[in-house]
Enzyme design. Structure first.
Site, mmCIF file in Angstrom:
data_model
loop_
_atom_site.group_PDB
_atom_site.id
_atom_site.type_symbol
_atom_site.label_atom_id
_atom_site.label_comp_id
_atom_site.label_asym_id
_atom_site.label_seq_id
_atom_site.Cartn_x
_atom_site.Cartn_y
_atom_site.Cartn_z
ATOM 1 N N LYS A 136 79.144 -38.263 -95.216
ATOM 2 C CA LYS A 136 79.410 -38.766 -96.569
ATOM 3 C C LYS A 136 80.112 -37.667 -97.359
ATOM 4 O O LYS A 136 79.741 -36.483 -97.256
ATOM 5 C CB LYS A 136 78.078 -39.144 -97.223
ATOM 6 C CG LYS A 136 78.187 -39.828 -98.572
ATOM 7 C CD LYS A 136 76.796 -40.235 -99.082
ATOM 8 C CE LYS A 136 76.848 -40.945 -100.418
ATOM 9 N NZ LYS A 136 75.498 -41.371 -100.887
ATOM 10 N N SER B 243 75.300 -46.074 -102.260
ATOM 11 C CA SER B 243 76.598 -45.436 -102.329
ATOM 12 C C SER B 243 77.125 -44.958 -100.976
ATOM 13 O O SER B 243 78.330 -44.704 -100.857
ATOM 14 C CB SER B 243 76.520 -44.243 -103.279
ATOM 15 O OG SER B 243 75.584 -43.293 -102.805
ATOM 16 N N SER C 97 70.603 -45.313 -101.613
ATOM 17 C CA SER C 97 71.979 -45.226 -101.116
ATOM 18 C C SER C 97 72.162 -45.056 -99.617
ATOM 19 O O SER C 97 73.285 -45.163 -99.130
ATOM 20 C CB SER C 97 72.722 -44.102 -101.823
ATOM 21 O OG SER C 97 73.182 -44.567 -103.061
HETATM 22 N N1 GLN Z 1 72.497 -47.479 -106.571
HETATM 23 C C1 GLN Z 1 71.701 -46.445 -107.144
HETATM 24 C C2 GLN Z 1 72.468 -45.766 -108.247
HETATM 25 O O1 GLN Z 1 73.490 -46.239 -108.584
HETATM 26 C C3 GLN Z 1 71.302 -45.466 -106.091
HETATM 27 C C4 GLN Z 1 72.349 -44.492 -105.745
HETATM 28 C C5 GLN Z 1 71.927 -43.480 -104.725
HETATM 29 O O2 GLN Z 1 70.898 -43.608 -104.058
HETATM 30 N N2 GLN Z 1 72.720 -42.427 -104.616
HETATM 31 O O3 GLN Z 1 72.059 -44.801 -108.799
#
Ligand code: GLN
EC number: 6.3.5.7
Length: 448
Positions: free
Chosen positions: A52, A127, A151
């Site tokens: 990532k 994400s 994410s």
């Molecule tokens: N979707 C969640 C957010 O927008 C989690 C994101 C994540 O785990 N990095 O914060």
């Protein structure tokens, strides 16, 4: 390695999983491994891995999918990355994400939206959507993601693969571009439970560079799995809040079927309750955004990446660089976090959220006292359409209602495939006691 790049080049125009390929260096590394031969104690040597793009990689562009880091070349490797490099895994490239890992669909990337491996009109989740799509589409067998509020688990679920958010402290966060430092964890995304277990053992462990990384011994998780792996006698809790309103029928029935499978395998599955689960999203968006507003202060137009032109003075450098360099969602979080932490509002927002966090931790403790793990869906729905939710942040935030509390409590959460609904994968989540990833892997392996 060459075949991996050939395949990525053929498939990525459709999937858009990668932001940067590391072709020259990877082929060189592969040649060196060929020349030297693979030692018996290096079982991961030569296996391709994707990272990532919020994990810093020495000399390999790292953007966090943000314009503000568009041309950033780090001078060191994240600890998880150097551990894989020491195991001689081959980094093939950096995968797409929501900018600074803020989002659930990769639509917040400054560069492109990745596509779901099963249906390219759907989001891959986020994400870590690029990592999930890369693994699910067969581009790489392993990718690393990061999980602050879901994410790793949600994109794993949306793409029908395995992902784990390890216990907070299990994996060093050194070199992970910080979002919410009390929530962030790095974890592997793979096509099987055993692969996942193998990679977690490789990246876990204490690191002097991250004092929140734990000194707990790291088991050989994969070696603990074998044909005799059994869930017989295990007590599983299924929280009623996890199958409540808002969860699609197709998701519910997949999870209920999985519960039956566990019963047939000799486990008990009881209905339990996590009464404060519903406050998780609200508390998370205060705590996560507060930590993010602080962590993102370093992107000031001076130290890293993007700097606006045409500036009159120092303040102008900060304001213009940040206004132009950050995307909408990131700015929303910075404003929310700065507000929650500011004098006069701190007690009503940040402090309150911190108290809610404790209540959520206690809910989990109560259930896990007499249950070996908790099961439920990863997300209330299967993958949604590209463009369907991006205009409505609250709807997008609510997708994480089942994953966020796990980060708030610092617990391990394993996401694994549990069938299909409307031809899209459904993800099941297993949530365990702190540092008991072993039980989750065993239960995942028995189910798989
Ligand atoms: N979707 C969640 C957010 O927008 C989690 C994101 C994540 O785990 N990095 O914060």
């Amino acid at each position: 390695t060459q075949a991996t790049f050939d395949n990525i080049k053929a498939t990525d125009p459709k999937i858009d999983a990668f932001l940067t390929l590391n072709e020259d260096a990877a082929l060189k590394q592969a040649d060196a491994i060929d020349a030297q031969g693979i030692a018996a104690d290096q079982p991961l040597a030569g296996i391709p891995v994707a990272l990532k793009d919020n994990l810093v990689t020495k000399g390999l562009k790292t953007t966090a999918a943000s314009k503000i880091l568009e041309n950033f070349n780090p001078v060191y490797d994240a600890t998880a990355v150097s551990k894989l490099a020491n195991a001689q895994m081959v980094t093939v490239g950096k995968t797409n994400l929501d900018e600074f890992a803020m989002g659930g669909s990769t639509e917040n990337s400054a560069f492109k939206t990745s596509k779901n491996a099963w249906d390219q009109t759907k989001v891959p989740g986020g994400s870590s959507g690029g990592s999930a799509a890369a693994v699910a589409s067969g581009q790489v067998p392993v990718a690393l993601g990061s999980d602050t509020g879901g994410s790793i688990r949600q994109p794993a679920a949306f793409n029908g693969i395995v992902g784990i958010k390890p216990t907070y402290g299990r994996v060093s966060r050194w070199g992970l571009i910080a979002f919410g430092s009390s929530l962030d964890q790095i974890g592997p995304m793979t096509r099987s439970v055993k692969d996942n277990a193998t990679i977690l053992s490789a990246i876990a462990g204490h690191d002097d560079h991250d004092l929140t990384s734990s000194t707990q011994a790291v088991p050989d998780f994969a070696a603990e799995l074998n044909d005799a792996t059994s869930v017989k006698g295990l007590r599983i809790g299924l929280p009623k809040e996890f199958l409540a309103e808002g969860v699609d029928d197709g998701v519910k029935s997949a999870i209920l079927a999985a519960a039956d499978t566990y019963r047939k395998l000799g486990a008990t599955v009881d209905e339990v309750s996590l009464p404060h689960n519903k406050y998780g999203v609200a508390a998370y968006y205060i705590i996560g955004s507060s930590e993010a507003s602080s962590n993102l202060q370093r992107f000031d137009g001076i130290r890293y990446g993007y700097r606006a032109d045409d500036v009159k003075n120092l303040e102008d450098v900060y304001v213009k660089s940040r206004s132009e360099g950050f995307g909408e969602e990131v700015k929303r979080r910075i404003m929310l976090g700065t507000f929650s932490l500011s004098a006069g509002f701190y007690d009503a927002y940040f402090l309150k959220a911190a108290k809610v966090r404790t209540v959520i931790i206690n809910d989990f403790k109560a259930v896990l006292k007499d249950h070996d793990f908790i099961m439920g869906p990863v997300a209330p729905t299967t993958a949604f359409g590209i463009g369907d939710e991006i205009k409505d942040p609250i709807t997008m935030y609510m997708n994480d209602v089942l994953t966020i509390p796990v980060n708030l409590a610092g617990l391990p959460g394993l996401s694994l495939p549990a069938g299909f609904s409307n031809n899209l994968p459904v993800g099941m989540q297993l949530i365990g006691r702190p540092f008991d990833e072993s039980t989750l892997y065993k239960a995942g392996y028995a189910f798989e």
